[in-house]
Design a protein around this motif. Structure first.
Motif, PDB file in Angstrom:
ATOM      1  N   HIS A   5      -4.776   4.863   0.974  1.00  0.00           N
ATOM      2  CA  HIS A   5      -3.990   3.625   0.966  1.00  0.00           C
ATOM      3  C   HIS A   5      -4.308   2.795  -0.280  1.00  0.00           C
ATOM      4  O   HIS A   5      -3.412   2.298  -0.966  1.00  0.00           O
ATOM      5  N   TYR A  26       4.780   9.608   4.857  1.00  0.00           N
ATOM      6  CA  TYR A  26       3.914   9.680   3.686  1.00  0.00           C
ATOM      7  C   TYR A  26       3.620  11.142   3.389  1.00  0.00           C
ATOM      8  O   TYR A  26       3.147  11.883   4.260  1.00  0.00           O
ATOM      9  N   ALA A  51      -0.714  -4.671   4.053  1.00  0.00           N
ATOM     10  CA  ALA A  51      -0.405  -3.593   4.988  1.00  0.00           C
ATOM     11  C   ALA A  51       1.061  -3.711   5.378  1.00  0.00           C
ATOM     12  O   ALA A  51       1.876  -4.254   4.627  1.00  0.00           O
ATOM     13  N   PRO A  96      -4.710   9.767   5.948  1.00  0.00           N
ATOM     14  CA  PRO A  96      -3.952   9.514   7.175  1.00  0.00           C
ATOM     15  C   PRO A  96      -4.072  10.630   8.217  1.00  0.00           C
ATOM     16  O   PRO A  96      -4.040  10.348   9.416  1.00  0.00           O
ATOM     17  N   GLY A 138       0.808  -1.215   0.000  1.00  0.00           N
ATOM     18  CA  GLY A 138       0.000   0.000   0.000  1.00  0.00           C
ATOM     19  C   GLY A 138       0.838   1.261   0.000  1.00  0.00           C
ATOM     20  O   GLY A 138       2.059   1.227   0.121  1.00  0.00           O
ATOM     21  N   ARG A 139       0.168   2.399  -0.140  1.00  0.00           N
ATOM     22  CA  ARG A 139       0.874   3.679  -0.206  1.00  0.00           C
ATOM     23  C   ARG A 139       1.447   4.081   1.142  1.00  0.00           C
ATOM     24  O   ARG A 139       2.452   4.792   1.210  1.00  0.00           O
ATOM     25  N   TYR A 140       0.750   3.704   2.218  1.00  0.00           N
ATOM     26  CA  TYR A 140       1.242   4.078   3.546  1.00  0.00           C
ATOM     27  C   TYR A 140       0.724   3.092   4.580  1.00  0.00           C
ATOM     28  O   TYR A 140      -0.255   2.369   4.342  1.00  0.00           O
ATOM     29  N   TRP A 141       1.398   3.087   5.725  1.00  0.00           N
ATOM     30  CA  TRP A 141       1.001   2.247   6.852  1.00  0.00           C
ATOM     31  C   TRP A 141       0.847   3.133   8.080  1.00  0.00           C
ATOM     32  O   TRP A 141       1.658   4.037   8.310  1.00  0.00           O
ATOM     33  N   ALA A 176      -5.639   0.130   6.264  1.00  0.00           N
ATOM     34  CA  ALA A 176      -6.359   0.634   5.095  1.00  0.00           C
ATOM     35  C   ALA A 176      -7.589   1.453   5.435  1.00  0.00           C
ATOM     36  O   ALA A 176      -8.699   1.112   5.081  1.00  0.00           O
TER      37      ALA A 176
END
Length: 411
Positions: free
Chosen positions: A387, A381, A313, A47, A20-23, A42
Motif C-alpha cells: 500500500h 489490485y 485509505a 494483500p 494508496g495503491r489498494y484498499w 495499510a
C-alpha cells in the motif's frame, strides 16, 4: 445475532489513486442476514497475506460470536499467540472486522454508529486535506514546487478548507532518523512561506514528515518553520521513539502530532504520559477499531490533547473516522481526501456531505453508507507493491530529495 461469514475485497483506486495503491475491505454477515462493512488500513504485508491474516483472526476470535461483544473479541485478538501486546498486522485485521461489527449493530438497531458510541457531540466536523496536484500540474515536479503548492492551497481554501497538509521534506526512506539536508530545510521553509503568503490566516498549515528525522534534525527543521506558525509538526521522528519525540515537542512551539502508525492504547499512552505529542492521529483501520479509538480519545482528553483521525485509505475507514469524530469532545479535525474523492464517494453512495470545509455526519443506520460492491470488485489490485513503500536509498545531501506525496506511481 451471530457472526457467520466473511468476505474480503481488495480494491485498487483508479488514477490518480489518492488513498494508496489498494484498499482492503471486509464484509461480515450475521446468521440473520445483516451485513456490515469495515476496512483494514495499510497493512505491512501484501494483500494476499493480509487476506489470510484477516481470515484467521475472524475464524479464531470472532466467527460464531455476537457482534455486540466487541471488548471480548478485542481481548481475544490482542492476546492471541500469548502476546498481549500491540501487533500492527493482527490489530489491523481486527480493526477492519471490528468496524464491520459496529456497522452491523447500527443496522440492527436502525441507528447511526455515532449514536452507539456515546452520541453526537459535533454537528459539523472540521476537515482538512492533503495538497494534491490538479489536472494542470506537472508530475513529479509538483511535489517540489512551493508555488504549485500555494496554488493548490488557495484552491482548497476557496472550497472552504481551513487547514491543508503538505510534506515537502523528503526522502521517504527505510533509513529513518536522518538529519535533513539543507536543501530539504530550505524547501520546507519555501513551502510554508509561499502557502502562508497565499492563504494568509484563512487556513492552518499542517507540516508532515513521515517520521523521518533524528531528534536534532527535527528540532532544526522545527526552528526553521516556527515563524510560519504551523498548527502541527507531524511525526517528526520515528514513531516508536517516544523519548525522542518528547524532546522535539519540548524544543519547539509547534504542536507535535502523531498516531497513524500506532496501534492500541498501549502505544498511545506513553505518547501522552511523556508529553511527546498533544495531537493524536489514530487510524481506525489500524488502531484496534472504533471502540479502542474511543478509549484513546478519552485518555487524550485527560491530558488536554486533541484527536485528529488520520486517513490515507478508502472510504469505509473514512466513514468510520467520521462516526468517531462526531462523538469526540476533544476533536480537532478529521482528514479527508480532497472533498471526499470521486472514487471514494462512488464506492459508498455519496452519503457523507462536505459543506464549506466541514463534514456532516450521516444519519443512516450503521456507518450510513451504501457500498457499491460491484464497483469495488470491478477494480481489483493486480500489482505487487505494498500500500505504501519506502525507498532503500538514504537522504541525499548533494541533490534534491523527492517525496512523491499522495499515491506512489511504481507498481
Amino acid at each position: 445475532m451471530k457472526l457467520t461469514d466473511l468476505d474480503i475485497i481488495v480494491t485498487a483506486p483508479p488514477k490518480p489513486g489518492w488513498g494508496g495503491r489498494y484498499w482492503i475491505f471486509v464484509k461480515l454477515t450475521t446468521a440473520c442476514g445483516i451485513t456490515g462493512w469495515g476496512e483494514v488500513y495499510a497493512a505491512a504485508v501484501g494483500p494476499d497475506a493480509m487476506r489470510a491474516v484477516t481470515e484467521d483472526v475472524f475464524a479464531r476470535h470472532m466467527q460464531g460470536e455476537n457482534p455486540e461483544n466487541i471488548e471480548l473479541m478485542f481481548r481475544r485478538a490482542y492476546s492471541s499467540g500469548f502476546t498481549q501486546r500491540p501487533d500492527p498486522t493482527v490489530m489491523g485485521a481486527f480493526s477492519g472486522l471490528e468496524i464491520a461489527c459496529w456497522d452491523i449493530l447500527g443496522k440492527a438497531r436502525d441507528r447511526p454508529v455515532w449514536a452507539l458510541l456515546g452520541g453526537r457531540t459535533n454537528d459539523r466536523l472540521r476537515a482538512y486535506t492533503y495538497l494534491y496536484p490538479g489536472p494542470d500540474d506537472v508530475l513529479p515536479a509538483f511535489w517540489n514546487d512551493p508555488q504549485a503548492a500555494a496554488r493548490a492551497a488557495v484552491a482548497r481554501v476557496e472550497q472552504g478548507f481551513t487547514a491543508v497538509k503538505f510534506d515537502p521534506a523528503g526522502p521517504y526512506t527505510i533509513r529513518g532518523g536522518h538529519q535533513p539536508s539543507l536543501l530539504d530545510i530550505d524547501r520546507s521553509v519555501a513551502f510554508c512561506s509561499a502557502i502562508r503568503e497565499a492563504v494568509g490566516t484563512r487556513a492552518d498549515l499542517l507540516f508532515g514528515t513521515h517520521g523521518q528525522f533524528s531528534t536534532g534534525g527535527a528540532v532544526r527543521m522545527a526552528k526553521a518553520l516556527e515563524p510560519y506558525q504551523p498548527l502541527w509538526f507531524e511525526e517528526p521522528v520515528p514513531p516508536d521513539n517516544v523519548a525522542a519525540m518528547a524532546r522535539v515537542a519540548g524544543a519547539t512551539s509547534i504542536p507535535v502530532a502523531t498516531g497513524e502508525r500506532l496501534t492500541t492504547k498501549a502505544e498511545f499512552a506513553p505518547i501522552l504520559r511523556n508529553g511527546a505529542a498533544t495531537i493524536l492521529q489514530p487510524a481506525t483501520g489500524r488502531v484496534g477499531g472504533l471502540w479502542e479509538a474511543k478509549k484513546i480519545a478519552a485518555m487524550a482528553e485527560v491530558y488536554n490533547a486533541h484527536v485528529a483521525p488520520h486517513l490515507y485509505a478508502g472510504p469505509i475507514e473514512w466513514a468510520a473516522n467520521v462516526h468517531l469524530a462526531t462523538t469526540l469532545p476533544n476533536l480537532l479535525m478529521v482528514e479527508t481526501i480532497e472533498t471526499g474523492g470521486a472514487f471514494h464517494r462512488a464506492l459508498i453512495g455519496d452519503t457523507i456531505t462536505f459543506d464549506n470545509g466541514y463534514l456532516i455526519p450521516p444519519e443512516g443506520p450503521g456507518l450510513g453508507i451504501e457500498v457499491d460492491e460491484a464497483l469495488a470488485r470491478a477494480h481489483p489490485y493486480t500489482g505487487t507493491g505494498l500500500h505504501l513503500e519506502m525507498q532503500d536509498a538514504p537522504c541525499n545531501y548533494s541533490d534534491e530529495n523527492l517525496f512523491e506525496g499522495g499515491a506512489p506511481v511504481r507498481l
